[in-house]
Design a protein around this motif. Structure first.
Motif, PDB file in Angstrom:
ATOM      1  N   VAL A 108       0.843  -1.195   0.000  1.00 15.84           N
ATOM      2  CA  VAL A 108       0.000   0.000   0.000  1.00 15.84           C
ATOM      3  C   VAL A 108       0.879   1.246   0.000  1.00 15.84           C
ATOM      4  O   VAL A 108       1.865   1.326   0.741  1.00 15.84           O
ATOM      5  N   THR A 150      -8.537  -0.095  -1.122  1.00 18.16           N
ATOM      6  CA  THR A 150      -7.436  -0.730  -1.847  1.00 18.16           C
ATOM      7  C   THR A 150      -7.832  -2.139  -2.285  1.00 18.16           C
ATOM      8  O   THR A 150      -8.059  -2.978  -1.433  1.00 18.16           O
ATOM      9  N   TRP A 151      -7.928  -2.521  -3.527  1.00 19.09           N
ATOM     10  CA  TRP A 151      -7.754  -1.680  -4.692  1.00 19.09           C
ATOM     11  C   TRP A 151      -8.966  -1.813  -5.603  1.00 19.09           C
ATOM     12  O   TRP A 151      -8.918  -1.544  -6.783  1.00 19.09           O
ATOM     13  N   MET A 201      -7.122  -4.853   1.392  1.00 19.33           N
ATOM     14  CA  MET A 201      -5.903  -4.806   0.587  1.00 19.33           C
ATOM     15  C   MET A 201      -5.909  -5.933  -0.445  1.00 19.33           C
ATOM     16  O   MET A 201      -5.036  -6.802  -0.482  1.00 19.33           O
ATOM     17  N   ASP A 245      -9.150   5.846   2.481  1.00 13.76           N
ATOM     18  CA  ASP A 245      -7.969   5.692   1.630  1.00 13.76           C
ATOM     19  C   ASP A 245      -7.040   6.894   1.824  1.00 13.76           C
ATOM     20  O   ASP A 245      -7.187   7.654   2.767  1.00 13.76           O
ATOM     21  N   ARG A 246      -6.107   7.077   0.907  1.00 16.91           N
ATOM     22  CA  ARG A 246      -5.087   8.104   1.102  1.00 16.91           C
ATOM     23  C   ARG A 246      -5.676   9.497   1.314  1.00 16.91           C
ATOM     24  O   ARG A 246      -5.188  10.275   2.136  1.00 16.91           O
ATOM     25  N   ASP A 259      -6.365   4.809  -4.728  1.00 21.45           N
ATOM     26  CA  ASP A 259      -6.382   3.470  -4.136  1.00 21.45           C
ATOM     27  C   ASP A 259      -7.508   2.618  -4.718  1.00 21.45           C
ATOM     28  O   ASP A 259      -7.276   1.517  -5.197  1.00 21.45           O
ATOM     29  N   PRO A 291      -1.192  -0.257  -6.234  1.00 23.75           N
ATOM     30  CA  PRO A 291      -0.300  -0.895  -5.264  1.00 23.75           C
ATOM     31  C   PRO A 291       1.173  -0.757  -5.638  1.00 23.75           C
ATOM     32  O   PRO A 291       1.523  -0.503  -6.787  1.00 23.75           O
TER      33      PRO A 291
END
Length: 788
Positions: free
Chosen positions: A375, A455-456, A430, A485-486, A509, A397
């Motif tokens: 990640v 993700t993802w 993930m 997510d981010r 993501d 990823p």
């Protein structure tokens, strides 16, 4: 002529052989009466699966390992490594011979000599180095001595008590070391588990644990119990093990002789493991048709935090797959295993779990969890955030060390989470492109299907039947997801600024759309579909929501269309500006329940409402200009057919009928075993007639009617709902409400009639409890009511 014909025939046979691939396979046999010195034939079988595994390594042909009927007590897990890998055309399959019953057990049989101590308590010395986590007598799983005693009708843990840690109770325990405390999270977001390691000088307990939840907020004050305490050995079937002197104590019911019983205790945490990696995977191996049982509980190993979700995880299970390609688990029966049933860890491709029956698992059914190192800019706790200037802005990823292109289909999963409460039938974290199709999942303390973060993406959730969920926790759904997510930041103002200035970040993501289609969901203590905290890039269509409706909280680019929401509606919560969300061509049977929504996304329109008032309320928010109101005219709602008739107003807003008999498992033997969700009695909105009444949560209720009721109940007006009769074992019977109570408000919102009651309940049922204002004995009273 004949020679030419013969030559042609031979050539055709050779060609057919070449086209069809290898015509031969190696059959090996294992039997309880066999010997590992045997050649593994049907007449001279091996004794162990490991011996067959080693011989299969030497073969370049397809190999079938046939296991004869019996119980195989494993001293260690069966471990497949890259040495066991096969080519696609010479697979290795382990399965019972001609569907005989084969049990793979992680238990150790105990040779015990019992002596009676007092009353119904018996004692036996346990020889050797034995782990005593669980105990079976004649195949029945017994319970550790516990307080309070087990009660199957209890809403949580089979019994709970606020005074578990009360000083006066702790004083009764001479040596509680080795006991376990199990508790819900203080906000009911999963649970905690602790081991007692001694007593403090002030008489309180010394505890280790409490790391099983990623949102650290302490244990619940009410929902908790303790087990493995000698002084609490007071109920039939309970047991206690003294680790110091290795004495086992059991409460035996009258008339039973423990010396005539078979005793087992699980010693393994897994039975089958696939151990490879992305560079050297285990390939083309299938496990089929076995019963797997007697696996230890793993709640004290649940330590690894997942990305920003409420979860911590134990990377293990009865079957563990790590570093595999084209490996499968088919038609197996996981019976009361102590932790997760199947766990896909890190790199896995084209894995499959199908046709399995998973019942009574201590934790989750099937888990897919990738490597956090794959990640970009991961954060692990809810309040953590990688500074924007330090954030990796590359999409997707960093490596391929995660599950992808795997399938979970036609599995029956029920009565899960018997020990741990942060669980799911299917858990995805993930990972990418996981298909979850035609599964029946029910009787779980939390979600049926959970996606921990974006993700993802690329997952396909279809044709599942998921119900009786969120039974012991709160603020969740039959299907649940988080984004986080981010781009997601715990401070909303900061996050608003980030996504406004960097809209390209929202799909870094969750690159692929997650599809939820053709499912049937029911959650009576939350939402049927719950997209929480930044869940983005979803397409949700052709789903039947039987009770809990659908929630969309903070997220982007979600399209919700052509769904049916019975006795409930759409719950948009705290949306972003320019979210790009779409809600169209859906049938809702309650008004919307928005919370802090100022920007209504790309499109909220062409929906069918139950009545003109609900439609008018929505249109005040400048949505639903093309929506209609009216009876959807379901074909046969009483029997679960929610397709609409040809003259339904739903067809005018673009709704299209979809199949209503394809939910859940498809295998005949699983369909025979699977339960069906309770179908809702459709509620009429804002019922206000004098004789309006309904069955609700196990109680018979009616509207307040006239001056007679006003006088009898001491009411200031003729508004409210009267509790006429309550079934003692129902949620309403356990709530604290009594016959003759008049419900006036829920969470400070007025309840004038049955319609109001149903609307208020659907707004707050995700909490599992609410402050209810009632009249009792002609006086107002406030109660904190539980609806579980």
């Amino acid at each position: 002529m004949n020679d030419s014909f013969n030559r042609l025939s031979i050539c055709l046979l050779v060609l057919c052989f070449w086209l069809s691939g290898p015509a031969f396979c190696l059959d090996l046999y294992v039997a309880p009466h066999g010997s590992d010195k045997n050649p593994g034939t049907i007449h001279k079988p091996f004794a162990s699966l490991e011996a067959a595994q080693l011989k299969a390594r030497k073969s370049s042909e397809p190999v079938n390992v046939f296991v004869r009927a019996g119980t195989y007590y494993l001293a260690k897990p069966i471990v497949f490594t890259p040495q066991d890998s096969r080519k696609a055309d010479n697979k290795l399959t382990f399965k019972p011979y001609q569907n005989e019953k084969v049990l793979l057990s992680g238990a150790k049989p105990l040779a015990l000599k019992w002596t009676r101590q007092e009353s119904n308590i018996y004692k036996a010395k346990v020889a050797g180095d034995v782990s005593m986590d669980q105990l079976y007598a004649d195949g029945q799983l017994l319970r550790m001595a516990r307080y309070p005693n087990y009660d199957a009708s209890s809403s949580h843990f089979g019994g709970y008590s606020e005074d578990v840690l009360a000083p006066e109770r702790i004083k009764k325990w001479k040596n509680p070391e080795g006991a376990f405390i199990h508790s819900l999270h203080s906000h009911e977001w999963g649970g905690y588990h602790y081991k007692v390691v001694g007593k403090e000088t002030d008489g309180t307990l010394k505890l280790e644990g409490g790391y099983q939840n990623n949102r650290q907020m302490g244990m619940h004050k009410k929902y908790r119990f303790i087990e493995n305490v000698f002084e609490e050995l007071d109920a039939p079937g309970e047991w206690y093990y003294d680790h110091t002197d290795k004495n086992l104590y059991v409460y035996i019911p009258n008339g039973q002789d423990p010396n005539r019983m078979t005793w087992l205790t699980p010693q393994l945490k897994s039975l089958v493991e696939f151990r490879g990696d992305a560079q050297h995977p285990v390939r083309n191996i299938s496990i089929e048709g076995f019963e797997l049982a007697h696996v230890q509980r793993t709640f004290m190993d649940t330590k690894e935090p997942l990305l920003r979700s409420d979860w911590t995880i134990y990377r293990g299970g009865t079957v563990v797959l790590e570093g595999t390609e084209n490996c499968s688990i088919r038609n197996c029966h996981f019976k009361k295993v102590g932790g997760n049933a199947v766990f896909f860890s890190n790199y896995n491709r084209h894995g499959e779990v199908s046709g399995c029956h998973i019942e009574g698992a201590g934790a989750s059914g099937i888990c897919f969890v990738g490597d956090p190192k794959a990640v970009r800019s991961p954060s692990f706790e809810y309040h953590q955030f990688v500074a924007l200037q330090e954030m990796d802005r590359k999409p997707g990823p960093k490596s391929n060390n995660y599950p992808a292109e795997c399938r979970v289909s036609d599995n029956l999963m029920h009565d899960l989470g018997t020990v741990e409460k942060q669980v799911a039938g299917v858990q995805i974290s993930m990972a990418m492109d996981i298909t979850v199709s035609h599964n029946s999942i029910y009787n779980v303390p939390r979600s049926g299907i959970n996606i921990s973060e974006g993700t993802w993406g690329g997952h396909l959730i279809e044709y599942n039947d998921v119900f009786n969920t969120v039974l012991e926790t709160g603020d969740h759904g039959a299907f649940n997801s988080w984004g986080r997510d981010r781009f997601w930041h715990p401070n909303r103002k900061t996050m608003d600024k980030i996504v406004a200035e960097h809209p390209e970040m929202i799909l870094l993501d969750v690159q692929k759309t997650i599809t939820i289609r053709n499912n049937r969901f029911r959650c009576d203590h939350g939402w049927d579909i719950d997209l929480d905290d930044g869940s983005s890039n979803y397409h949700i269509y052709n789903n039947v929501c039987l009770n809990g409706g659908l929630k969309l909280r903070e997220g982007f680019q979600r399209v919700v269309e052509n769904n049916i929401m019975l006795n409930n509606s759409f719950h948009p919560h705290v949306w972003f500006a320019n979210s790009g969300d779409v809600f169209r061509k859906n049938i809702v049977t309650k008004p919307y329940f928005p919370i802090r929504v100022n920007d209504w996304g790309q499109e909220v329109n062409s929906n069918l409402f139950p009545d003109a008032k609900a439609l008018e309320t929505a249109q005040k928010n400048r949505t639903d200009s093309r929506s209609l109101a009216g009876d959807p005219l379901f074909i046969d709602a009483d029997h679960g057919d929610y397709r609409v008739q040809p003259n339904s107003p739903a067809l005018k807003i673009g709704f299209k009928n979809f199949d209503m008999d394809s939910f859940g498992v498809t295998s005949p033997h699983l369909k025979h075993l699977a339960s069906q969700p309770p179908l809702p009695v459709l509620q009429q909105r804002n019922a206000s007639s004098a004789d309006s009444e309904a069955n609700w949560l196990g109680g018979q209720l009616r509207n307040v009617s006239g001056l007679g009721d006003r006088s009898a109940f001491g009411l200031p007006d003729e508004l409210g709902v009267v509790v006429e009769a309550i079934k003692a074992d129902s949620p309403l019977g356990k709530s604290g409400l009594q016959n003759g109570d008049v419900i006036r408000k829920i969470e400070q919102q007025e309840v004038r009639n049955m319609g109001d009651l149903m609307d208020r309940y659907q707004e707050i049922n995700w909490k599992g409890h609410a402050v209810v204002e009632i009249f009792r004995n002609q006086a107002p009273l406030k109660l904190d009511i539980s609806f579980k």
